[in-house]
Design a protein around this motif. Structure first.
Motif, PDB file in Angstrom:
ATOM      1  N   ALA A  56       0.849  -1.200   0.000  1.00 15.44           N
ATOM      2  CA  ALA A  56       0.000   0.000   0.000  1.00 15.44           C
ATOM      3  C   ALA A  56       0.885   1.251   0.000  1.00 15.44           C
ATOM      4  O   ALA A  56       2.007   1.219   0.513  1.00 15.44           O
ATOM      5  N   PRO A  57       0.374   2.351  -0.548  1.00 13.53           N
ATOM      6  CA  PRO A  57       1.156   3.597  -0.542  1.00 13.53           C
ATOM      7  C   PRO A  57       1.348   4.104   0.884  1.00 13.53           C
ATOM      8  O   PRO A  57       0.381   4.231   1.626  1.00 13.53           O
ATOM      9  N   MET A  58       2.591   4.395   1.248  1.00 20.08           N
ATOM     10  CA  MET A  58       2.844   4.905   2.602  1.00 20.08           C
ATOM     11  C   MET A  58       3.918   5.988   2.618  1.00 20.08           C
ATOM     12  O   MET A  58       5.076   5.726   2.309  1.00 20.08           O
ATOM     13  N   THR A  59       3.498   7.192   2.989  1.00 18.42           N
ATOM     14  CA  THR A  59       4.410   8.324   3.123  1.00 18.42           C
ATOM     15  C   THR A  59       5.474   8.002   4.157  1.00 18.42           C
ATOM     16  O   THR A  59       5.155   7.559   5.256  1.00 18.42           O
ATOM     17  N   GLY A  87       3.001   8.542  -1.340  1.00 20.66           N
ATOM     18  CA  GLY A  87       2.505   9.694  -2.089  1.00 20.66           C
ATOM     19  C   GLY A  87       3.680  10.535  -2.568  1.00 20.66           C
ATOM     20  O   GLY A  87       4.549  10.916  -1.777  1.00 20.66           O
ATOM     21  N   HIS A 146      -8.966  10.532   1.160  1.00 16.77           N
ATOM     22  CA  HIS A 146      -8.429  11.023   2.447  1.00 16.77           C
ATOM     23  C   HIS A 146      -8.513  12.532   2.658  1.00 16.77           C
ATOM     24  O   HIS A 146      -7.833  13.067   3.527  1.00 16.77           O
ATOM     25  N   ARG A 178      -7.241   5.654  -6.112  1.00 17.63           N
ATOM     26  CA  ARG A 178      -7.623   5.466  -4.709  1.00 17.63           C
ATOM     27  C   ARG A 178      -8.732   6.437  -4.342  1.00 17.63           C
ATOM     28  O   ARG A 178      -8.646   7.637  -4.647  1.00 17.63           O
ATOM     29  N   VAL A 216      -7.977  -3.165   0.983  1.00 13.04           N
ATOM     30  CA  VAL A 216      -6.897  -2.729   1.885  1.00 13.04           C
ATOM     31  C   VAL A 216      -7.506  -2.540   3.265  1.00 13.04           C
ATOM     32  O   VAL A 216      -8.720  -2.373   3.386  1.00 13.04           O
ATOM     33  N   GLY A 227      -6.055  -3.357   7.442  1.00 16.31           N
ATOM     34  CA  GLY A 227      -6.012  -4.341   8.524  1.00 16.31           C
ATOM     35  C   GLY A 227      -5.596  -5.740   8.103  1.00 16.31           C
ATOM     36  O   GLY A 227      -5.814  -6.693   8.849  1.00 16.31           O
ATOM     37  N   VAL A 228      -4.959  -5.867   6.953  1.00 15.24           N
ATOM     38  CA  VAL A 228      -4.471  -7.193   6.556  1.00 15.24           C
ATOM     39  C   VAL A 228      -3.203  -7.483   7.366  1.00 15.24           C
ATOM     40  O   VAL A 228      -2.257  -6.688   7.362  1.00 15.24           O
ATOM     41  N   ILE A 286      -2.788  -7.386  10.513  1.00 17.10           N
ATOM     42  CA  ILE A 286      -2.590  -6.524  11.694  1.00 17.10           C
ATOM     43  C   ILE A 286      -3.942  -6.378  12.400  1.00 17.10           C
ATOM     44  O   ILE A 286      -4.985  -6.376  11.745  1.00 17.10           O
ATOM     45  N   VAL A 294      -5.740   1.452  10.791  1.00 18.98           N
ATOM     46  CA  VAL A 294      -4.872   2.619  10.824  1.00 18.98           C
ATOM     47  C   VAL A 294      -5.659   3.763  11.491  1.00 18.98           C
ATOM     48  O   VAL A 294      -6.866   3.872  11.303  1.00 18.98           O
ATOM     49  N   VAL A 314      -1.319  -4.331   1.348  1.00 22.75           N
ATOM     50  CA  VAL A 314      -0.877  -4.531   2.727  1.00 22.75           C
ATOM     51  C   VAL A 314      -0.023  -3.324   3.097  1.00 22.75           C
ATOM     52  O   VAL A 314       0.957  -3.027   2.407  1.00 22.75           O
ATOM     53  N   ARG A 367       0.853  -1.486   6.918  1.00 24.48           N
ATOM     54  CA  ARG A 367       1.781  -1.554   8.041  1.00 24.48           C
ATOM     55  C   ARG A 367       2.445  -2.918   8.190  1.00 24.48           C
ATOM     56  O   ARG A 367       3.626  -3.003   8.548  1.00 24.48           O
ATOM     57  N   LEU A 390       8.454   3.286  11.622  1.00 22.72           N
ATOM     58  CA  LEU A 390       8.169   4.605  11.052  1.00 22.72           C
ATOM     59  C   LEU A 390       9.407   5.499  11.104  1.00 22.72           C
ATOM     60  O   LEU A 390       9.497   6.490  10.397  1.00 22.72           O
TER      61      LEU A 390
END
Ligand SMILES: Cc1cc2nc3c(=O)[nH]c(=O)nc-3n(C[C@H](O)[C@H](O)[C@H](O)COP(=O)(O)O)c2cc1C
Length: 395
Positions: A37-40, A72, A204, A254, A323, A325-326, A328, A332, A362, A364, A391
């Motif tokens: 998954a995209p994660m800054t 992003g 978002h 998205r 997407v 909670g896969v 985990i 979020v 997926v 986190r 992080l």
């Protein structure tokens, strides 16, 4: 290092092979359905992704993640980036020689490991705090200059919420054109440096979503009005990107019901309303709808257990991606309990095998363990996500 072996013995274990089948989307073939998954992350000083960023993405491809959606990446618009309440810093850019050279290396590494990678194009829109970012003098832009309704359940820190929801002026026709051009220019840059496709951040509470949501779009010209009219900005971006990059590369889009300004916001309260938003985007050239929710198995609408990704697929006939909670145990933004690894892939398989969605992102859990995709398939111990570590470093 904390690891969690959640696997059962080999013969108790349900086969995960359905998730590990290839998929071809236009000219891009993925070796399986597991997506990062995209994660800054904020590890690209001066907007330049360096060797550490390249190695971070390459590790996920080496760990058999079929597709990576980058963090992003700010588009080449002077108001794209600033302080949007999440402590963003060192966000990568997608224009200029040095950032593009950096991305070229990222892509090369992922391809060498057998992976595929698409760039997520991002403009913060109304969430960019005025006076911040790379061009602090540039006004923050949004369709109506409205931050959104105040007093809602939000993830934005209290000191970052404006006292007055009117934070700027509605975008002029010229400013809208300028922003669309920047999306298209950066999409072209992405393809030039070798990305396999484009992902648009349309959720978002950021710029594209500002046009989709009536809480931030109160225009009565061709960029606003009912649901269909509010898609005009996103549709124009998709249409022009499709024309610019040709037919061979996929476009992922998205979207989310929730906004950071208002967690309970909705774009659509029924499947019919969802179709009003997504079908024009599908017609414009979107190949995959990435339905951003916090729990992949929550029902989207009353009267059916189908998830938002399931409905996106059903109403558009396009591919969709689940997407949230896969791998985990907490969504979020949930703060009530400490994140722990959980093996919920069987729940995912129930829906996947029923044809509810085509891809699984997926987030986190993939930060916690770069080899999540391979280990989950083989039932190996998976390193649990630890926000304190994962992080702060590019693990
Ligand atoms: C550190 C972090 C950064 C994120 N940055 C982005 C981003 O840049 N773009 C985006 O669309 N979503 C972003 N998200 C949301 C994730 O893509 C994903 O939807 C969310 O984490 C839920 O998936 P998960 O439960 O598997 O973590 C971010 C999430 C996290 C945890």
């Amino acid at each position: 290092m904390e690891t969690t072996n959640l696997s059962q013995t080999a013969d108790q274990r349900r086969s995960r092979e359905p998730l590990y089948q290839p998929l071809t989307i236009r000219g891009m073939t993925l070796c399986n359905r597991v997506v990062m998954a995209p994660m800054t992350r904020g590890f690209s000083p001066d907007g330049i992704p360096g060797a550490d960023v390249a190695a971070y993405y390459r590790r996920r491809a080496e760990g058999h993640c079929g597709l990576i959606v980058t963090e992003g990446v700010a588009i080449d618009d002077p108001a794209a980036l600033g302080d949007a309440g999440l402590d963003e810093k060192d966000v990568p850019l997608l224009a200029g020689d040095a950032p593009l050279a950096g991305w070229r290396e990222v892509v090369k590494g992922v391809h060498a490991a057998g992976g595929r990678i698409v760039a997520q194009l991002w403009h913060q829109g109304v969430l960019r705090k005025p006076g911040t970012g790379t061009h602090p003098e540039e006004p923050t832009i949004s369709p109506s200059g409205i931050w959104g309704p105040l007093g809602r359940m939000t993830s934005i820190a209290a000191d970052k919420i404006p006292a007055d929801p009117k934070v700027g002026e509605p975008m002029s026709e010229e400013r809208i054109e300028q922003a669309i051009d920047a999306f298209v220019r950066c999409a072209r840059n992405a393809i030039d440096v070798g990305f396999d496709g484009i992902a648009l951040h349309g959720g978002h509470g950021y710029l594209i979503d500002n046009f989709l949501w009536e809480g931030t779009n109160q225009r009565d010209d061709r960029w606003g009005g009912d649901r269909v009219r509010r898609t005009a900005f996103a549709v124009e971006i998709v249409r022009r990107i499709r024309a610019a990059i040709g037919e061979d590369r996929p476009i992922l889009f998205r979207f989310s019901q929730w906004k950071q300004q208002d967690f309970r916001a909705t774009l659509a309260d029924t499947p019919e309303e969802l179709a009003e938003i997504l079908c024009p985007l599908a017609d414009a050239g979107v190949d995959v709808f990435d339905a951003s929710v916090r729990y992949f198995n929550r029902a989207a609408f009353e009267g059916s257990p189908l998830s938002l990704a399931g409905w996106a697929r059903k109403v558009t006939g396009k591919l969709s991606m689940a997407v949230g909670g896969v791998g985990i145990n907490q969504g979020v933004y949930d703060t009530g309990k400490k994140a722990a690894a959980v093996d919920n892939v069987e729940l995912l398989l129930d829906r996947f095998e029923a044809g509810e969605f085509d891809l699984v992102a997926v987030g986190r859990a993939m930060l916690g363990d770069p080899h999540w995709a391979r280990k989950s398939r083989q039932g190996e111990a998976i390193r649990a996500y630890d926000a304190e570590v994962d992080l702060r470093t590019l693990t």
